[in-house]
Design a protein around this motif. Structure first.
Motif, short mmCIF file in Angstrom:
data_model
loop_
_atom_site.label_atom_id
_atom_site.label_comp_id
_atom_site.label_asym_id
_atom_site.label_seq_id
_atom_site.Cartn_x
_atom_site.Cartn_y
_atom_site.Cartn_z
N ARG A 278 104.20 -34.17 -25.61
CA ARG A 278 104.30 -33.06 -25.04
C ARG A 278 103.38 -32.16 -25.24
O ARG A 278 103.01 -31.91 -26.33
N ILE A 279 102.38 -31.50 -24.22
CA ILE A 279 101.10 -30.85 -24.40
C ILE A 279 101.53 -29.38 -24.32
O ILE A 279 102.18 -28.92 -23.61
N TYR A 280 101.34 -28.61 -25.44
CA TYR A 280 101.16 -27.19 -25.41
C TYR A 280 99.82 -26.61 -24.97
O TYR A 280 99.11 -26.24 -25.73
N ARG A 281 99.88 -26.22 -23.65
CA ARG A 281 98.78 -25.82 -22.63
C ARG A 281 98.43 -24.39 -23.35
O ARG A 281 97.20 -24.15 -23.33
N HIS A 282 99.17 -23.59 -23.52
CA HIS A 282 98.92 -22.15 -23.83
C HIS A 282 98.28 -22.10 -25.33
O HIS A 282 97.63 -21.26 -25.73
N LEU A 283 98.42 -23.39 -25.97
CA LEU A 283 97.69 -23.33 -27.62
C LEU A 283 96.45 -24.52 -27.42
O LEU A 283 96.29 -25.03 -28.36
N SER A 284 96.17 -24.84 -26.28
CA SER A 284 95.13 -25.79 -26.22
C SER A 284 93.89 -25.42 -25.42
O SER A 284 94.08 -24.41 -24.51
N SER A 285 92.73 -26.23 -25.66
CA SER A 285 91.55 -25.66 -24.87
C SER A 285 90.56 -26.78 -24.97
O SER A 285 90.97 -27.86 -25.35
N GLN A 286 89.43 -26.43 -24.69
CA GLN A 286 88.15 -27.77 -24.86
C GLN A 286 88.12 -28.14 -26.26
O GLN A 286 87.93 -29.41 -26.36
N ASP A 287 88.46 -27.14 -27.19
CA ASP A 287 88.14 -27.71 -28.40
C ASP A 287 89.25 -27.94 -29.33
O ASP A 287 89.32 -28.48 -30.47
N VAL A 288 90.51 -27.47 -28.88
CA VAL A 288 91.78 -27.47 -29.55
C VAL A 288 92.73 -28.09 -28.64
O VAL A 288 92.98 -27.77 -27.65
N LEU A 289 93.61 -29.01 -29.20
CA LEU A 289 94.79 -29.81 -28.70
C LEU A 289 96.06 -29.50 -29.39
O LEU A 289 96.04 -30.24 -30.77
N CYS A 290 97.08 -28.97 -28.98
CA CYS A 290 98.31 -28.83 -29.76
C CYS A 290 99.24 -29.72 -28.74
O CYS A 290 99.40 -29.38 -27.67
N MET A 291 99.93 -30.50 -29.64
CA MET A 291 100.89 -31.43 -28.93
C MET A 291 101.85 -31.71 -29.87
O MET A 291 101.86 -31.51 -31.07
N GLU A 292 102.87 -32.43 -29.24
CA GLU A 292 104.11 -32.45 -29.92
C GLU A 292 103.95 -33.58 -31.16
O GLU A 292 103.29 -34.67 -30.83
N TYR A 293 104.53 -33.33 -32.10
CA TYR A 293 104.77 -34.21 -33.45
C TYR A 293 105.92 -35.20 -33.24
O TYR A 293 106.87 -34.87 -32.75
N PHE A 294 105.48 -36.51 -33.49
CA PHE A 294 106.40 -37.71 -33.40
C PHE A 294 106.99 -38.03 -34.87
O PHE A 294 106.06 -38.45 -35.40
#
Length: 579
Positions: A278-294
């Motif tokens: 799952r992507i955390y859009r409010h914590l992501s940008s062109q240089d940073v990607l925040c996603m769910e940890y499996f």
């Protein structure tokens, strides 16, 4: 308060990795270095400097290739006085090649120089490594050994990138974050963190200077591709480089990876046991990607083999079914698939990560691929060759007839081996060998086919890892037949027909108008006068000019006046009355 979280089970931390996979540790002295000090060549963003670097290594590779050729002569124990000129030239050229590369074969020199040139060229080498249908086997095998990593970036620089990109302080964004990276490759670096809501996430950050260096290199490669296409057209360098540029430009923009993860999640919404981060859009940008940890295990983890036989079979079914669905039902698939990008989760469930690189089949190619794979696993040789040729592009001096014959023979040998080995053969290797034949006969295939093979290799490798007696053709036949049956489901076909009904009704309603307009158009065509020939007056003009010239000559040479007067009169008649 920001503090480092402990490594969480399921990810390959540095301690959990085999020694061959561990990232180089930086000492305290390196911690104080800037990224420019750690890998300075990336920060020379000038296209002129990058051009000089490319020219330097290109010339070095050319000289190195000559030395490799001379070394093969020596290895064959040729007589001393044979090829004296070639050996003498090699002796004078040796000092211009790095000492470590002088005695290496060409393919090793190519790999090492790509690594020296930096991340852009490492990525290019990885694309070249999968083009086994075009490049020689020695080169593709060697390029598979490319090292796709750079020294880790100090955390203070990662922190600056995150804060600048998300426009907030780190302690305002996350509850805590682990300073030691859990992975560092050529383009990005990943860290574990915890959100304000207490959710464990993975943060992926583009390294400083990488985007600028890659975009500069792409411009130079596109120029170089034109020259290489002229020099070595057989290996299709322009096509390979253009494919590479398209994929790599997207890898340095993490919004694409976020989009891909959400598309995959939507495609598998009806299969809850196949999941994507799952992507955390409010914590992501062109240089940073925040996603769910499996929080799970890699398929290679010995603990996976402790699952019950039913669970292991379910894991194999989920993974193979998901990959085949991506390829032949959705036409949108994970293009960088390997065992490290698969996670086994409790349930069991199967998770896919690192979806930055994807492949796409357009609608026509997707259905052709579906029919091809179905014919292949069903043992229909003629249909397999027919659909394979439908995806091919015939090059200059190509020989499609000989290719079809060779591919048919290959498929027949495969069926015989499959019958003798009770199904224990590789479909991926069969497809790879069939498109590799294309290089011999100048028959070429789209890059998506080689990316597809990479996905199938992963499916087969992980399946055999979990069940050494796995019947790959039977398992493939099971999943592809389900997709095939769904594609021809009467209810689905009726829905597809109904989607086109409004346009069909519109055509029926306007049919009299179409017939009337067509009749008027045909009447106008048949009744229209023939267009006047623009050259119709040319003959009379030439005759008039000839008469004038003849009359002048007759007058100058004192001919009978009747002659030159007659010629002048004739020219007037031709000019005014000729058609």
């Amino acid at each position: 308060m920001m503090e480092a979280v402990k490594p969480v089970p399921g990810f390959k931390t540095e301690e959990a990795m085999p020694s061959s996979e561990r990232q180089p540790q930086t000492n305290n002295k390196d911690e104080k270095k800037t990224p420019e000090a750690l890998y300075p060549s990336l920060f020379h963003r000038s296209v002129v400097y990058r051009l000089f670097l490319l020219y330097k290594h290109g010339l070095g590779l050319l000289v190195g290739a000559y030395l490799a050729y001379v070394n093969t002569l020596i290895s064959k124990k040729q007589r001393f006085f044979r090829y004296t000129g070639a050996r003498s030239l090699a002796f004078f050229l040796r000092p211009f090649v790095k000492k470590e590369l002088r005695n290496q074969p060409f393919e090793v020199q190519l790999r090492r120089r790509l690594e020296m040139l930096g991340p852009t060229y490492v990525k290019l080498g990885q694309i070249m490594a999968i083009r086994e249908d075009i490049l020689p086997e020695k080169i593709t095998d060697e390029l598979k050994r490319l090292l796709d990593r750079l020294p880790e970036v100090p955390f203070e620089w990662i922190q600056r990138i995150i804060e600048k990109s998300l426009r907030a302080r780190l302690d305002e964004l996350f509850f805590d974050i682990q300073k030691a990276p859990i992975g560092t490759a050529s383009i990005a670096q990943t860290h574990l963190a915890t959100t304000k809501a207490g959710e464990k996430i993975v943060i992926k950050v583009i390294k400083p200077g990488i985007r600028e260096a890659i975009l500069s290199d792409i411009k130079l490669l596109q120029i170089s591709a034109v020259i290489l296409e002229w020099l070595i057209p057989r290996y299709q360098p322009q096509m390979i480089i253009n494919e590479f540029c398209v994929y790599t430009e997207k890898e340095v923009d993490l919004t694409y990876e976020a989009d891909h993860a959400e598309i995959f999640a939507a495609n598998f919404a009806n299969q809850p046991d196949v999941i994507f981060p799952r992507i955390y859009r409010h914590l992501s940008s062109q240089d940073v990607l925040c996603m769910e940890y499996f929080d799970g295990l890699k398929p290679s983890d010995p603990r996976v083999l402790e699952f019950s036989p039913d669970d292991l079979q379910k894991i194999i079914d989920l993974g193979s079914g998901a990959i085949i669905k991506m390829l032949y039902a959705d036409g949108f698939f994970h293009a960088d698939l390997h065992a490290g990008n698969l996670i086994v989760l409790p349930g069991p469930q199967v998770g896919f990560i690192d979806v930055g690189m994807v492949g796409r089949f357009d609608e026509k190619l997707k259905f052709t691929m579906l029919y091809y794979f179905h014919a292949l696993v069903s043992g229909d040789i003629d249909s397999s060759v027919q659909y394979l040729m439908a995806m091919a592009r015939i090059g200059r001096r190509g020989d499609p007839v000989s290719f079809k014959r060779a591919a048919s023979d290959l498929f027949r040998r495969y069926l015989l081996r499959a019958a003798a080995a009770d199904g224990s053969v590789s479909l991926a290797q069969l497809i790879l060998q069939s498109i590799a034949l294309g290089g011999k006969y100048r028959v070429f295939f789209p890059v998506e086919m080689t990316l597809m093979i990479k996905a199938l290799v992963t499916f087969e490798g992980v399946g055999l890892m979990l069940n050494p007696n796995l019947d790959i053709p039977a398992l493939s036949r099971k999943h592809i037949s389900a997709i095939f049956a769904e594609h021809y489901n009467p209810q689905l076909l009726f829905k597809q027909f109904m989607r086109g009904v409004p346009e069909l009704i519109d055509v029926i309603v306007r049919l009299p108008e179409f017939i009337s307009e067509s009749a008027r158009y045909l009447q106008h065509v048949f009744n229209a006068p023939a267009p006047e020939n623009p050259l119709s007056g040319l003959r009379s003009a030439l005759m008039a000019g000839s008469c004038i010239i003849g009359g002048v000559i007759a007058f100058v040479y004192g001919a009978n006046p009747i002659l030159w007067i007659g010629l002048f009169v004739s020219s007037v008649i031709f000019f005014f009355f000729g058609k």
